[in-house]
Design a protein around this motif. Structure first.
Motif, PDB file in Angstrom:
ATOM      1  N   PRO A   1       0.822  -1.208   0.000  1.00  0.00           N
ATOM      2  CA  PRO A   1       0.000   0.000   0.000  1.00  0.00           C
ATOM      3  C   PRO A   1       0.859   1.264   0.000  1.00  0.00           C
ATOM      4  O   PRO A   1       1.970   1.276   0.536  1.00  0.00           O
ATOM      5  N   LYS A   2       0.302   2.298  -0.619  1.00  0.00           N
ATOM      6  CA  LYS A   2       1.007   3.577  -0.646  1.00  0.00           C
ATOM      7  C   LYS A   2       1.030   4.194   0.742  1.00  0.00           C
ATOM      8  O   LYS A   2       0.134   3.994   1.544  1.00  0.00           O
ATOM      9  N   LYS A   3       2.075   4.967   1.000  1.00  0.00           N
ATOM     10  CA  LYS A   3       2.143   5.705   2.252  1.00  0.00           C
ATOM     11  C   LYS A   3       1.062   6.781   2.231  1.00  0.00           C
ATOM     12  O   LYS A   3       0.842   7.435   1.214  1.00  0.00           O
ATOM     13  N   GLU A   4       0.414   6.942   3.363  1.00  0.00           N
ATOM     14  CA  GLU A   4      -0.589   7.990   3.455  1.00  0.00           C
ATOM     15  C   GLU A   4       0.130   9.329   3.617  1.00  0.00           C
ATOM     16  O   GLU A   4       1.017   9.466   4.458  1.00  0.00           O
ATOM     17  N   ARG A   5      -0.235  10.270   2.785  1.00  0.00           N
ATOM     18  CA  ARG A   5       0.408  11.584   2.845  1.00  0.00           C
ATOM     19  C   ARG A   5      -0.637  12.656   3.056  1.00  0.00           C
ATOM     20  O   ARG A   5      -1.762  12.543   2.593  1.00  0.00           O
ATOM     21  N   LYS A   6      -0.226  13.689   3.702  1.00  0.00           N
ATOM     22  CA  LYS A   6      -1.103  14.845   3.871  1.00  0.00           C
ATOM     23  C   LYS A   6      -0.912  15.759   2.680  1.00  0.00           C
ATOM     24  O   LYS A   6       0.186  15.873   2.145  1.00  0.00           O
ATOM     25  N   ARG A   7      -1.969  16.405   2.291  1.00  0.00           N
ATOM     26  CA  ARG A   7      -1.894  17.360   1.192  1.00  0.00           C
ATOM     27  C   ARG A   7      -1.972  18.764   1.755  1.00  0.00           C
ATOM     28  O   ARG A   7      -2.724  19.046   2.668  1.00  0.00           O
TER      29      ARG A   7
END
Length: 77
Positions: free
Chosen positions: A2-8
């Protein structure tokens, strides 16, 4: 994997700042790998934070504050 969760984060930048980002991304890119403007921003954040944490930016703190004070006069967090 899974992709790393990033903040926008959305920010407003000037045309001059956008041109600086574009030029920096171009200069950091190589034929094997293109660097995005987002990567340049992340690099700048890490570099400044590391300098501050290691005490290396003490000579630059007033310069950073002056730049931020000048450019961020009308900005809100």
């Amino acid at each position: 994997m899974p992709k790393k969760e990033r903040k926008r984060l959305q920010v407003v930048i000037s045309d001059e700042q956008d041109a600086l980002l574009t030029r920096t991304a171009y200069e950091l890119s190589s034929p094997e790998r293109l660097i995005s403007k987002s990567e340049v921003v992340r690099l700048a954040i890490e570099k400044i934070a590391r300098e501050l944490g290691e005490g290396q930016a003490t000579g630059h703190i007033e310069e950073y504050r002056a730049i931020l004070g000048h450019e961020g006069a009308g900005d809100e967090d």
